[in-house]
Every structure is written in structure tokens, then in C-alpha cells.
Design an enzyme around this catalytic site. Sequence first.
Site, PDB file in Angstrom:
ATOM      1  N   ASP A 245     -38.659 -64.658 -39.296  1.00 23.87           N
ATOM      2  CA  ASP A 245     -39.670 -65.707 -39.295  1.00 23.87           C
ATOM      3  C   ASP A 245     -39.148 -67.079 -39.680  1.00 23.87           C
ATOM      4  O   ASP A 245     -39.921 -68.031 -39.783  1.00 23.87           O
ATOM      5  CB  ASP A 245     -40.826 -65.316 -40.220  1.00 23.87           C
ATOM      6  CG  ASP A 245     -41.740 -64.287 -39.578  1.00 23.87           C
ATOM      7  OD1 ASP A 245     -41.953 -64.377 -38.359  1.00 23.87           O
ATOM      8  OD2 ASP A 245     -42.223 -63.386 -40.287  1.00 23.87           O
TER       9      ASP A 245
ATOM     10  N   ASP B 288     -43.712 -61.097 -31.558  1.00 23.31           N
ATOM     11  CA  ASP B 288     -43.789 -62.412 -32.193  1.00 23.31           C
ATOM     12  C   ASP B 288     -42.457 -63.138 -32.167  1.00 23.31           C
ATOM     13  O   ASP B 288     -42.402 -64.381 -32.153  1.00 23.31           O
ATOM     14  CB  ASP B 288     -44.232 -62.282 -33.658  1.00 23.31           C
ATOM     15  CG  ASP B 288     -45.365 -61.319 -33.893  1.00 23.31           C
ATOM     16  OD1 ASP B 288     -45.377 -60.244 -33.269  1.00 23.31           O
ATOM     17  OD2 ASP B 288     -46.242 -61.627 -34.725  1.00 23.31           O
TER      18      ASP B 288
END
Length: 405
Positions: A125, A184
Site C-alpha cells: 500500500d 487493489d
Amino acid sequence: MVSNTPTFFALLASTVGAYAASASIGLPPELFSPLIAQKIATIAAAIPSPMMYPQYTDRVEGVWQYFKPDEWTTGFFPATLYAMHQRAQLCPSTNSGDAAQWLQLGREWSTAEVPLEQTNTLGHDVGFVSYPFMLELAVDPDNTTAQAAVNAFAADLAARFDPIVGCTRSWDTADPTDFQVIIDNMMNLQVLFASYNLTKNQTLVDIAISHANKTMENHIRPDGGSFHVVEYNATTGAVVARFTSQGYSNSSTWSRGEAWGIYGFSNMFKHTGHIDYLNTARKMAAYWIENTPSDGIIPWDFNAPLVPPRPADSSAAMIAVNGFLLLAEQELSVYNLVGAATYVAEAIRMLRLNTELAWRPQWQSLLANGTVNNPEHNNLTGIVYGDYFFVTAGNQLVEMGLASC
């Protein structure tokens, strides 16, 4: 590539206008409401000490809930401030605020992210956290702090790449041979390209391409839907399982993951020109359109049962709006005017209908009806990335000549 000439965009606007008229769609008036600048400025002026970042709101009064800097959503509020800087430049005569002030606020809110370059628990992330620094480089390409941040975060992501699997690892697990990748991660590849632009390190591009190719092969179903998680064996590279973490079931399509994919593959085509990425984005967009309910409201999972009522996810809708607009731009690059107009018209329709549902003047967030994680019963909230993509959608439409402030 098609040049962004006024004549070509005028032709696109005319074509989109015809599609929009036939579908009885239009932009939501809230897209350029003075409340946007007012709400965001109010939050930005109250910088927490110690530093914390808004992530989602409560469900009743729409009050932001704050979290420590080492969270995957940390970069979105600073990125929203940079988006407001762009908005003020695009719309200088409206109630969008002062561009220089927005830029200063964006830099102040990004400061607490800088230590994350050296120590973070974000894993893959880091791509999301790097957003403000990539936006800073668009303003000041010579900003050495932003350059260092982008390069450090790209190095973190590249270090998670496994050549046997061909992907960057998403989630760490106790078993090192258990290599999990989530869709993602298509959004995190942007930082690799941003760092390549600074360093010319071709390995970063190669990693992005390998990861996108494996995602295209193993996450996307024949009908254009997507798996949330693919588990590989790190020793052999073989697929062990395909399942969901935040969707309804292992065979369903979680809408936010699908939105990440539409945007991510459109972005990969933008950077590489590889036609398979464009075709994959088209395939996923077709699934999205075909599975959107007749009322246009995007559910948290396209295959979740209708009873009891499935919650909407305005954040997935706003990500998809941006993904459709990016896909439309890629269609322009291959001279597919009808395709571009179709995607823009769908983006505008989705933007209007989901804004009508989720706009909350009395809340601190711009939008409600976001689903953070439905299996954990975290839904019907404002979400920081939903607000970010709502603001950027307006900016993009102005840049494309399809909206006025």
C-alpha cells in the site's frame, strides 16, 4: 497518441452530448458546490497533534474518524488538498479557494508521511501513500523531498516482487510460501512508473508489467468480473486459490476491486501502449455496465443478494467514474471516439445518480453511503478516498472540456 486539441475535445463533447441526451443524464450540481471547498478547508485547518488522518466517518452524524499515519488511506486527504489546488486553478472565478493556500495545506498534511519512507508496515500500500508526493512532483518536478519519497516507496514495492510468482506480494502471512495478491495492487503500480520517470530504472517498469500480466491472467474472469484475492505458491508460482476478503463470496465480484481493475488496466495501457491492457479494461468496464442495477446505484458487491438490501458503495462508484474517464482518454488515443463517448456518458450517469444518493451537506465528508468493509459491518459511511475521487472526477471533466465550474 491523439493530441488534446480543442477541436478534438469539442467533437468528443458533441458526441457525449448526444449520448447524454439520449440517456437523460447530466452532471450533478453538487460537483462544483461551494460546500466542497468549505468542508475540506475546515478539516484541513485543524491539523491534529500528534498527526492523524481521516479515513471514514461514523454512520449517524458523518464525523471523521482519525487514524495514525501508518495506514493505507493516509495519503488520500493530502491528495484531496492537491486536487483542490488543481480545482482552484481550473476554476479561479468560483468558490474553490486560493490555489496557493491549498498547495501549502497539501504540503503540511504530507509532512507526517515522510518518516514512512524509512519505516512502515504498509506493504504493497505504499503506492496509495505516495499519491501526495506524485502530485507534488506535478507541481514542482524539482522538489527533492517528493522525489525521495516516490523513489523510496517505489523501492519498497519493488522489494515485494517475486520473479517466480511474477507479482508484488500484497499481504504478509506466517507461511512464506503463501503468496497473496489482491486486485487493489493494480493501483499501486503507478508509483513504479513515477519513480522510473525520475531514475530511468527499467526494472521498475518490468515489475509493473509482470504484475499486471499475472493479474490479467489470474484475477479476471472470462465474463469480465474479478477475484479479489489470488493465492500463489511462492516456490512454484502456481495458483493455489482464488477467493475474496471483502466481497460477498469467492465467486462474486466486489465492486471496489472491479473499479480498481478498470482504472489500473487503463493506466497500464496509458503507460505502455500494450493493447491487452486496453482490452482488459474494456472487458471489466463492460461487466460493470452490464451488472449495474437499473437505478444506477453501485452495490458493495455486484453478486450480493438483494434481500436483505445490500448497501451501496459510493467510494467504488467514484473510483469507477475516474476509471471510466481514464479509459475514455485511452480510447481517444486509438481514435475510438464512440467508445470514448460511451465511457464518458456512463461515467456522468454514474456520477449523477450516486451523488444524488450520497451527497450529505450536513456531514463532514462530501459523500455518505460508502462501504469500507461490509463483512465487518463497516458501511453507510463517508470515506476519504470516495471524497478524493469525487473531487478528481470534477477536475477531469473540466480538463476534458465536458464540464464548467
